[in-house]
Design a protein around this motif. Structure first.
Motif, PDB file in Angstrom:
ATOM      1  N   ASP A 172       0.850  -1.181   0.000  1.00 61.68           N
ATOM      2  CA  ASP A 172       0.000   0.000   0.000  1.00 61.68           C
ATOM      3  C   ASP A 172       0.893   1.240   0.000  1.00 61.68           C
ATOM      4  O   ASP A 172       1.645   1.435  -0.920  1.00 61.68           O
ATOM      5  N   ALA A 173       0.878   2.057   1.075  1.00 63.01           N
ATOM      6  CA  ALA A 173       1.689   3.275   1.081  1.00 63.01           C
ATOM      7  C   ALA A 173       3.042   3.078   1.765  1.00 63.01           C
ATOM      8  O   ALA A 173       3.898   3.957   1.708  1.00 63.01           O
ATOM      9  N   ASP A 174       3.241   1.943   2.398  1.00 60.77           N
ATOM     10  CA  ASP A 174       4.461   1.727   3.172  1.00 60.77           C
ATOM     11  C   ASP A 174       5.584   1.121   2.320  1.00 60.77           C
ATOM     12  O   ASP A 174       5.389   0.094   1.659  1.00 60.77           O
ATOM     13  N   PHE A 175       6.767   1.736   2.398  1.00 54.98           N
ATOM     14  CA  PHE A 175       7.947   1.202   1.726  1.00 54.98           C
ATOM     15  C   PHE A 175       8.405  -0.042   2.475  1.00 54.98           C
ATOM     16  O   PHE A 175       8.616  -0.012   3.683  1.00 54.98           O
ATOM     17  N   VAL A 176       8.544  -1.164   1.763  1.00 52.65           N
ATOM     18  CA  VAL A 176       8.944  -2.413   2.423  1.00 52.65           C
ATOM     19  C   VAL A 176      10.328  -2.895   2.002  1.00 52.65           C
ATOM     20  O   VAL A 176      10.888  -3.809   2.613  1.00 52.65           O
ATOM     21  N   GLY A 177      10.892  -2.296   0.949  1.00 47.96           N
ATOM     22  CA  GLY A 177      12.229  -2.706   0.517  1.00 47.96           C
ATOM     23  C   GLY A 177      12.418  -2.520  -0.967  1.00 47.96           C
ATOM     24  O   GLY A 177      11.591  -1.905  -1.643  1.00 47.96           O
ATOM     25  N   CYS A 178      13.523  -3.048  -1.475  1.00 48.79           N
ATOM     26  CA  CYS A 178      13.751  -2.973  -2.912  1.00 48.79           C
ATOM     27  C   CYS A 178      14.626  -4.124  -3.386  1.00 48.79           C
ATOM     28  O   CYS A 178      15.311  -4.770  -2.597  1.00 48.79           O
ATOM     29  N   ALA A 179      14.533  -4.380  -4.668  1.00 50.33           N
ATOM     30  CA  ALA A 179      15.347  -5.400  -5.321  1.00 50.33           C
ATOM     31  C   ALA A 179      16.403  -4.665  -6.134  1.00 50.33           C
ATOM     32  O   ALA A 179      16.082  -3.772  -6.915  1.00 50.33           O
ATOM     33  N   ILE A 180      17.673  -5.035  -5.928  1.00 46.68           N
ATOM     34  CA  ILE A 180      18.783  -4.321  -6.550  1.00 46.68           C
ATOM     35  C   ILE A 180      19.590  -5.268  -7.433  1.00 46.68           C
ATOM     36  O   ILE A 180      19.945  -6.366  -7.002  1.00 46.68           O
ATOM     37  N   GLU A 181      19.871  -4.846  -8.658  1.00 45.46           N
ATOM     38  CA  GLU A 181      20.723  -5.624  -9.559  1.00 45.46           C
ATOM     39  C   GLU A 181      22.182  -5.314  -9.223  1.00 45.46           C
ATOM     40  O   GLU A 181      22.570  -4.147  -9.164  1.00 45.46           O
ATOM     41  N   SER A 182      22.970  -6.358  -8.987  1.00 49.05           N
ATOM     42  CA  SER A 182      24.375  -6.167  -8.622  1.00 49.05           C
ATOM     43  C   SER A 182      25.230  -7.210  -9.329  1.00 49.05           C
ATOM     44  O   SER A 182      24.889  -8.390  -9.328  1.00 49.05           O
ATOM     45  N   SER A 183      26.330  -6.770  -9.927  1.00 49.96           N
ATOM     46  CA  SER A 183      27.202  -7.684 -10.682  1.00 49.96           C
ATOM     47  C   SER A 183      28.650  -7.572 -10.228  1.00 49.96           C
ATOM     48  O   SER A 183      29.119  -6.495  -9.860  1.00 49.96           O
ATOM     49  N   THR A 184      29.355  -8.704 -10.254  1.00 52.89           N
ATOM     50  CA  THR A 184      30.794  -8.741  -9.992  1.00 52.89           C
ATOM     51  C   THR A 184      31.416  -9.742 -10.961  1.00 52.89           C
ATOM     52  O   THR A 184      30.712 -10.364 -11.747  1.00 52.89           O
ATOM     53  N   ILE A 185      32.716  -9.907 -10.869  1.00 58.57           N
ATOM     54  CA  ILE A 185      33.417 -10.877 -11.712  1.00 58.57           C
ATOM     55  C   ILE A 185      33.711 -12.121 -10.879  1.00 58.57           C
ATOM     56  O   ILE A 185      34.382 -12.050  -9.850  1.00 58.57           O
ATOM     57  N   GLY A 186      33.179 -13.250 -11.315  1.00 59.81           N
ATOM     58  CA  GLY A 186      33.427 -14.520 -10.650  1.00 59.81           C
ATOM     59  C   GLY A 186      34.593 -15.242 -11.303  1.00 59.81           C
ATOM     60  O   GLY A 186      35.405 -14.633 -11.998  1.00 59.81           O
ATOM     61  N   PHE A 187      34.670 -16.547 -11.108  1.00 54.06           N
ATOM     62  CA  PHE A 187      35.758 -17.347 -11.677  1.00 54.06           C
ATOM     63  C   PHE A 187      35.650 -17.427 -13.198  1.00 54.06           C
ATOM     64  O   PHE A 187      36.652 -17.347 -13.908  1.00 54.06           O
ATOM     65  N   GLY A 188      34.415 -17.557 -13.710  1.00 56.06           N
ATOM     66  CA  GLY A 188      34.225 -17.754 -15.145  1.00 56.06           C
ATOM     67  C   GLY A 188      33.809 -16.523 -15.910  1.00 56.06           C
ATOM     68  O   GLY A 188      33.670 -16.562 -17.132  1.00 56.06           O
ATOM     69  N   GLY A 189      33.585 -15.410 -15.220  1.00 57.61           N
ATOM     70  CA  GLY A 189      33.120 -14.198 -15.893  1.00 57.61           C
ATOM     71  C   GLY A 189      32.166 -13.424 -15.014  1.00 57.61           C
ATOM     72  O   GLY A 189      32.202 -13.522 -13.786  1.00 57.61           O
ATOM     73  N   VAL A 190      31.269 -12.671 -15.648  1.00 55.61           N
ATOM     74  CA  VAL A 190      30.340 -11.817 -14.903  1.00 55.61           C
ATOM     75  C   VAL A 190      29.313 -12.660 -14.154  1.00 55.61           C
ATOM     76  O   VAL A 190      28.725 -13.584 -14.706  1.00 55.61           O
ATOM     77  N   LEU A 191      29.119 -12.314 -12.885  1.00 56.28           N
ATOM     78  CA  LEU A 191      28.120 -12.951 -12.034  1.00 56.28           C
ATOM     79  C   LEU A 191      27.122 -11.870 -11.646  1.00 56.28           C
ATOM     80  O   LEU A 191      27.480 -10.896 -10.987  1.00 56.28           O
ATOM     81  N   SER A 192      25.868 -12.009 -12.108  1.00 59.73           N
ATOM     82  CA  SER A 192      24.839 -10.999 -11.860  1.00 59.73           C
ATOM     83  C   SER A 192      23.782 -11.529 -10.917  1.00 59.73           C
ATOM     84  O   SER A 192      23.267 -12.635 -11.115  1.00 59.73           O
ATOM     85  N   LEU A 193      23.462 -10.726  -9.918  1.00 60.17           N
ATOM     86  CA  LEU A 193      22.466 -11.114  -8.912  1.00 60.17           C
ATOM     87  C   LEU A 193      21.350 -10.088  -8.821  1.00 60.17           C
ATOM     88  O   LEU A 193      21.526  -8.926  -9.171  1.00 60.17           O
ATOM     89  N   MET A 194      20.218 -10.553  -8.301  1.00 58.41           N
ATOM     90  CA  MET A 194      19.156  -9.670  -7.845  1.00 58.41           C
ATOM     91  C   MET A 194      19.143  -9.838  -6.332  1.00 58.41           C
ATOM     92  O   MET A 194      19.015 -10.964  -5.827  1.00 58.41           O
ATOM     93  N   VAL A 195      19.334  -8.744  -5.618  1.00 56.30           N
ATOM     94  CA  VAL A 195      19.414  -8.790  -4.158  1.00 56.30           C
ATOM     95  C   VAL A 195      18.230  -8.018  -3.583  1.00 56.30           C
ATOM     96  O   VAL A 195      18.046  -6.840  -3.880  1.00 56.30           O
ATOM     97  N   GLY A 196      17.442  -8.693  -2.760  1.00 55.85           N
ATOM     98  CA  GLY A 196      16.320  -8.046  -2.100  1.00 55.85           C
ATOM     99  C   GLY A 196      16.745  -7.545  -0.731  1.00 55.85           C
ATOM    100  O   GLY A 196      17.375  -8.272   0.032  1.00 55.85           O
ATOM    101  N   ILE A 197      16.417  -6.289  -0.445  1.00 51.70           N
ATOM    102  CA  ILE A 197      16.752  -5.708   0.855  1.00 51.70           C
ATOM    103  C   ILE A 197      15.497  -5.078   1.440  1.00 51.70           C
ATOM    104  O   ILE A 197      14.837  -4.253   0.802  1.00 51.70           O
ATOM    105  N   ALA A 198      15.162  -5.505   2.651  1.00 55.63           N
ATOM    106  CA  ALA A 198      13.974  -4.997   3.333  1.00 55.63           C
ATOM    107  C   ALA A 198      14.217  -3.575   3.816  1.00 55.63           C
ATOM    108  O   ALA A 198      15.359  -3.106   3.869  1.00 55.63           O
ATOM    109  N   ALA A 199      13.141  -2.886   4.192  1.00 53.08           N
ATOM    110  CA  ALA A 199      13.239  -1.491   4.620  1.00 53.08           C
ATOM    111  C   ALA A 199      14.171  -1.309   5.806  1.00 53.08           C
ATOM    112  O   ALA A 199      14.789  -0.255   5.962  1.00 53.08           O
TER     113      ALA A 199
END
Length: 197
Positions: A70-97
């Protein structure tokens, strides 16, 4: 001979271009569906999710989706990438308020099957759910942190953990923007919610 080779090259190029045009739409739809599924998987319970937005933090661009109940902020999903052993590793990370991690989901990776690819297994990724960075350190145990690394895949484990840690840092600026605070003011607050003195 030259004419024959030119004809073969032209036909092959035309076929590749045609296949590219035909598959571009379905591939993009599949990518969007995967992102939407990942967003839903990592967010806390909510009934409103914003369109994708972007923010730059320390020179790095992060895409994010803000969630509300409704009107309350509960969190967000953030796209975050780094370099792993084989190449780019992309995640979606959910963080609560409150700053705790509500979930993580791999969007794409090039890690070794049977080793680093185990980062997609719930046995590894589920340890981040509910993570409070003010209580536990986001680093693998071999580096003094609290993350249990994947056996024989320390590089992938460290890359995954770094992507999560980067998302947590980005959340401070995102939270400031969403709450109308200045980014500098928000950065004075630690992940545990205590003001630095």
């Amino acid at each position: 001979m030259v004419l024959c080779l030119l004809t073969i090259c032209f036909v092959c190029s035309a076929l590749l271009a045609g296949v590219n045009v035909l598959t571009r739409g379905p591939i993009e739809k599949g990518r969007v569906a995967k992102v939407e599924k990942a967003v839903a998987a990592v967010l806390p319970p909510c009934n409103i999710v914003s369109e994708r937005q972007e923010i730059e933090v320390d020179g790095v661009h992060y895409g994010y989706y803000a969630a509300r109940q409704d009107a309350d902020f509960v969190g967000c999903a953030i796209e975050s990438s780094t370099i792993g052993f084989g190449g780019v590793l992309s995640l979606m990370v959910g963080i609560a308020a409150d700053g705790s991690i509500s979930g993580t989901q791999v969007l794409s990776h090039s890690e070794t099957p049977g080793l680093g690819a185990k980062c997609t297994d719930p046995a590894f990724s589920s340890q981040f759910k509910g993570w409070d960075s003010s209580v536990k350190k986001l680093e693998v145990r071999s580096k003094g942190g609290d993350v249990d690394a994947i056996t024989a895949s320390t590089i992938t484990s460290r890359a995954y953990t770094l992507a999560v840690a980067n998302a947590v840092r980005a959340f401070r600026d995102i939270n400031a923007v969403l709450n109308g605070d200045s980014v500098e003011e928000q950065n004075e607050i630690t992940e545990g919610g205590q003001t630095n003195e």
